[in-house]
Design an enzyme around this catalytic site. Structure first.
Site, PDB file in Angstrom:
ATOM      1  N   ILE A  21      39.044  35.738  73.174  1.00 33.27           N
ATOM      2  CA  ILE A  21      37.705  35.163  72.952  1.00 33.27           C
ATOM      3  C   ILE A  21      37.749  34.024  71.931  1.00 33.27           C
ATOM      4  O   ILE A  21      36.973  33.065  72.032  1.00 33.27           O
ATOM      5  CB  ILE A  21      36.682  36.256  72.558  1.00 33.27           C
ATOM      6  CG1 ILE A  21      35.252  35.758  72.794  1.00 33.27           C
ATOM      7  CG2 ILE A  21      36.856  36.715  71.124  1.00 33.27           C
ATOM      8  CD1 ILE A  21      34.939  35.437  74.234  1.00 33.27           C
ATOM      9  N   SER A  43      46.142  35.130  61.939  1.00 29.83           N
ATOM     10  CA  SER A  43      46.624  35.875  63.093  1.00 29.83           C
ATOM     11  C   SER A  43      48.022  36.391  62.793  1.00 29.83           C
ATOM     12  O   SER A  43      48.813  35.713  62.139  1.00 29.83           O
ATOM     13  CB  SER A  43      46.658  34.962  64.323  1.00 29.83           C
ATOM     14  OG  SER A  43      47.339  35.604  65.363  1.00 29.83           O
ATOM     15  N   ARG A  44      48.309  37.591  63.301  1.00 32.05           N
ATOM     16  CA  ARG A  44      49.647  38.135  63.096  1.00 32.05           C
ATOM     17  C   ARG A  44      50.651  37.460  64.005  1.00 32.05           C
ATOM     18  O   ARG A  44      51.833  37.418  63.719  1.00 32.05           O
ATOM     19  CB  ARG A  44      49.648  39.646  63.357  1.00 32.05           C
ATOM     20  CG  ARG A  44      48.723  40.425  62.447  1.00 32.05           C
ATOM     21  CD  ARG A  44      48.485  41.810  62.985  1.00 32.05           C
ATOM     22  NE  ARG A  44      48.063  41.760  64.392  1.00 32.05           N
ATOM     23  CZ  ARG A  44      47.817  42.822  65.133  1.00 32.05           C
ATOM     24  NH1 ARG A  44      47.946  44.012  64.622  1.00 32.05           N
ATOM     25  NH2 ARG A  44      47.436  42.681  66.392  1.00 32.05           N
ATOM     26  N   LYS A  97      30.958  40.797  68.639  1.00 31.08           N
ATOM     27  CA  LYS A  97      30.395  42.083  69.027  1.00 31.08           C
ATOM     28  C   LYS A  97      31.526  43.011  69.445  1.00 31.08           C
ATOM     29  O   LYS A  97      32.558  42.524  69.898  1.00 31.08           O
ATOM     30  CB  LYS A  97      29.381  41.936  70.169  1.00 31.08           C
ATOM     31  CG  LYS A  97      29.838  41.103  71.376  1.00 31.08           C
ATOM     32  CD  LYS A  97      30.933  41.526  72.278  1.00 31.08           C
ATOM     33  CE  LYS A  97      30.982  42.872  72.887  1.00 31.08           C
ATOM     34  NZ  LYS A  97      32.077  42.950  73.926  1.00 31.08           N
ATOM     35  N   ASP A 175      32.765  48.226  76.034  1.00 33.71           N
ATOM     36  CA  ASP A 175      33.058  46.895  75.486  1.00 33.71           C
ATOM     37  C   ASP A 175      32.257  45.842  76.252  1.00 33.71           C
ATOM     38  O   ASP A 175      31.525  45.069  75.636  1.00 33.71           O
ATOM     39  CB  ASP A 175      34.564  46.602  75.510  1.00 33.71           C
ATOM     40  CG  ASP A 175      34.861  45.196  75.019  1.00 33.71           C
ATOM     41  OD1 ASP A 175      34.840  44.976  73.799  1.00 33.71           O
ATOM     42  OD2 ASP A 175      35.067  44.308  75.859  1.00 33.71           O
TER      43      ASP A 175
HETATM   44  P1  NAP Z   1      42.246  40.107  72.177  1.00 35.97           P
HETATM   45  O1  NAP Z   1      42.538  39.059  73.214  1.00 35.97           O
HETATM   46  O2  NAP Z   1      43.042  41.346  72.210  1.00 35.97           O
HETATM   47  O3  NAP Z   1      42.351  39.372  70.778  1.00 35.97           O
HETATM   48  C1  NAP Z   1      42.101  40.027  69.575  1.00 35.97           C
HETATM   49  C2  NAP Z   1      43.027  39.452  68.519  1.00 35.97           C
HETATM   50  O4  NAP Z   1      42.793  40.120  67.299  1.00 35.97           O
HETATM   51  C3  NAP Z   1      44.476  39.653  68.890  1.00 35.97           C
HETATM   52  O5  NAP Z   1      44.974  38.499  69.522  1.00 35.97           O
HETATM   53  C4  NAP Z   1      45.134  39.922  67.575  1.00 35.97           C
HETATM   54  O6  NAP Z   1      45.697  38.741  67.107  1.00 35.97           O
HETATM   55  C5  NAP Z   1      44.027  40.302  66.600  1.00 35.97           C
HETATM   56  N1  NAP Z   1      44.155  41.697  66.158  1.00 35.97           N
HETATM   57  C6  NAP Z   1      44.056  42.122  64.885  1.00 35.97           C
HETATM   58  N2  NAP Z   1      44.195  43.448  64.823  1.00 35.97           N
HETATM   59  C7  NAP Z   1      44.406  43.871  66.063  1.00 35.97           C
HETATM   60  C8  NAP Z   1      44.647  45.143  66.638  1.00 35.97           C
HETATM   61  N3  NAP Z   1      44.688  46.248  65.892  1.00 35.97           N
HETATM   62  N4  NAP Z   1      44.815  45.226  67.991  1.00 35.97           N
HETATM   63  C9  NAP Z   1      44.781  44.126  68.763  1.00 35.97           C
HETATM   64  N5  NAP Z   1      44.559  42.892  68.258  1.00 35.97           N
HETATM   65  C10 NAP Z   1      44.376  42.761  66.930  1.00 35.97           C
HETATM   66  O7  NAP Z   1      40.726  40.544  72.238  1.00 35.97           O
HETATM   67  P2  NAP Z   1      39.473  39.638  72.614  1.00 35.97           P
HETATM   68  O8  NAP Z   1      39.189  39.772  74.072  1.00 35.97           O
HETATM   69  O9  NAP Z   1      39.611  38.286  72.071  1.00 35.97           O
HETATM   70  O10 NAP Z   1      38.320  40.474  71.875  1.00 35.97           O
HETATM   71  C11 NAP Z   1      38.134  40.398  70.487  1.00 35.97           C
HETATM   72  C12 NAP Z   1      36.671  40.753  70.189  1.00 35.97           C
HETATM   73  O11 NAP Z   1      35.847  39.826  70.894  1.00 35.97           O
HETATM   74  C13 NAP Z   1      36.277  42.153  70.681  1.00 35.97           C
HETATM   75  O12 NAP Z   1      35.381  42.743  69.798  1.00 35.97           O
HETATM   76  C14 NAP Z   1      35.575  41.867  72.016  1.00 35.97           C
HETATM   77  O13 NAP Z   1      34.598  42.837  72.337  1.00 35.97           O
HETATM   78  C15 NAP Z   1      34.927  40.519  71.726  1.00 35.97           C
HETATM   79  N6  NAP Z   1      34.667  39.738  72.926  1.00 35.97           N
HETATM   80  C16 NAP Z   1      35.607  39.571  73.901  1.00 35.97           C
HETATM   81  C17 NAP Z   1      35.298  38.862  75.064  1.00 35.97           C
HETATM   82  C18 NAP Z   1      36.282  38.639  76.170  1.00 35.97           C
HETATM   83  O14 NAP Z   1      35.894  38.196  77.255  1.00 35.97           O
HETATM   84  N7  NAP Z   1      37.577  38.880  75.993  1.00 35.97           N
HETATM   85  C19 NAP Z   1      34.020  38.331  75.221  1.00 35.97           C
HETATM   86  C20 NAP Z   1      33.107  38.455  74.189  1.00 35.97           C
HETATM   87  C21 NAP Z   1      33.432  39.174  73.046  1.00 35.97           C
HETATM   88  P3  NAP Z   1      47.082  38.815  66.324  1.00 35.97           P
HETATM   89  O15 NAP Z   1      47.922  39.884  66.960  1.00 35.97           O
HETATM   90  O16 NAP Z   1      47.651  37.473  66.449  1.00 35.97           O
HETATM   91  O17 NAP Z   1      46.687  39.178  64.925  1.00 35.97           O
END
Ligand code: NAP
Length: 313
Positions: A21, A43-44, A97, A175
């Protein structure tokens, strides 16, 4: 570290959690809003070009940047500690969110924001979808009879490899489902209650892949069907039957159909969120509505769990 945001100076922002996101929505929205200047990323594993990058929030704060705010895009578990650290350091905070993994965490984050005198924005991006505000206005003059929510999408298509979603605190199908609840509670303000829920949890995982929920808003019956294994046409619909016709929001709120008259607008959810955050920072105020999170928490509390076959990507 923080300075008062002045209208002439952009808000100096760091983004925390560089995943799907952050890349799809936050970075473009920030780049296109002159009220923000991205100065760092945390970011990690990932790196954002053109700014300083740090492994964690402690490293960011130790670097001594002139920073005003952070935008948190990590998963909900662990976000609370990051938010409190940022607030205690004098930064304004915007959160993806759901705002945290639990209601108590959100309350504690809010208390830190008040104590630090900073702005806190718990975002609900789906509330910025084009059809939501006109739907709320149209419904305000009508008697609602029933509501049916259908949120059916394919986890493999939209969240490939995101195992955290099916871990404890990952929300599972809630989610995406919480987005539907954020819209429903926005277009129909009232006393929302979860009456019962059926949760389908795959063997070996902690969070449900499907849920059927029975709710009421005042005396209005509401059903919600959430499915994370839905192939074929994806569905993000809310249908509201009233004494003056039927309203349907589809495509997550982007398309509004009132008795067959359809209006559709281009997606501007994240630009809308950043515009609101700039206004909150400018006015030294906060926006934290936990209603969608409370309904999800209640569904987990009263939900009947059924174990279904194991899920593999
Ligand atoms: P994601 O692709 O998994 O990215 C989350 C990032 O957070 C990871 O790349 C990671 O970056 C970091 N992170 C830190 N602690 C973590 C952990 N314990 N486990 C996994 N990642 C961790 O997730 P995302 O889809 O972007 O979603 C993130 C948030 O945005 C969520 O709350 C989700 O509900 C919300 N969201 C997502 C979307 C969507 O379509 N994907 C839409 C709207 C809102 P590093 O490893 O580099 O630290």
């Amino acid at each position: 570290m923080a300075t008062e945001a002045m209208s002439a100076k952009p808000i100096r922002l760091a983004i925390v959690g560089v995943g799907k996101i952050a890349r799809d929505q936050h970075l473009p929205a920030i780049a296109n809003d002159p009220r923000f200047e991205l100065v760092a990323a945390v970011s990690r594993n990932a790196v954002v070009d053109g700014v300083d990058n740090y492994h964690d929030i402690a490293e960011l704060l130790a670097a001594g940047h002139e920073l005003d705010a952070v935008s948190l895009c990590t998963p909900p578990v662990g976000r609370s500690a990051i938010a409190m650290t940022a607030l205690d350091a004098g930064l304004d905070v915007m959160m993806e969110k759901p705002p945290a993994a639990t209601l108590s965490e959100v309350a504690r984050i809010e208390a830190h924001a008040v104590a630090a005198g900073r702005s806190l924005f718990a975002t609900w991006h789906s509330r910025e979808a084009a059809g939501v505000a006109p739907a709320r206005a149209w419904l305000a003059d009508r008697k609602v009879q029933r509501v049916a929510i259908a949120w059916r999408e394919d986890i493999r298509r939209w969240h490939p490899g995101q195992d955290w979603i099916l871990e404890a605190g990952g929300f599972g199908v809630f989610d995406p489902g919480i987005n539907a609840l954020s819209i429903a509670t926005e277009i129909l303000p009232g006393d929302w209650v979860v009456n019962n829920a059926d949760l389908h949890v795959p063997e070996g995982r902690m969070s449900p892949l499907a849920a059927d929920i029975d709710l009421t808003c005042g005396d209005i019956p509401v059903t919600a069907a959430f499915d994370f294994l839905h192939e074929g046409p994806q569905q993000w619909d809310i249908v509201v039957e009233t004494d003056g016709g039927t309203l349907k929001l589809s495509m997550g709120g982007a398309v509004l159909d009132i008795d067959g008259k359809v209006t559709e607008a281009t997606d501007a959810e994240y630009p809308g969120l950043y515009a609101k955050f700039a206004d909150l920072v400018g006015s030294r105020s906060s926006d934290v509505d936990v209603t969608p999170l409370r309904l999800v928490a209640d569904a987990f509390l009263v939900g009947r769990r059924t174990i279904v076959p194991a899920f593999e990507w």
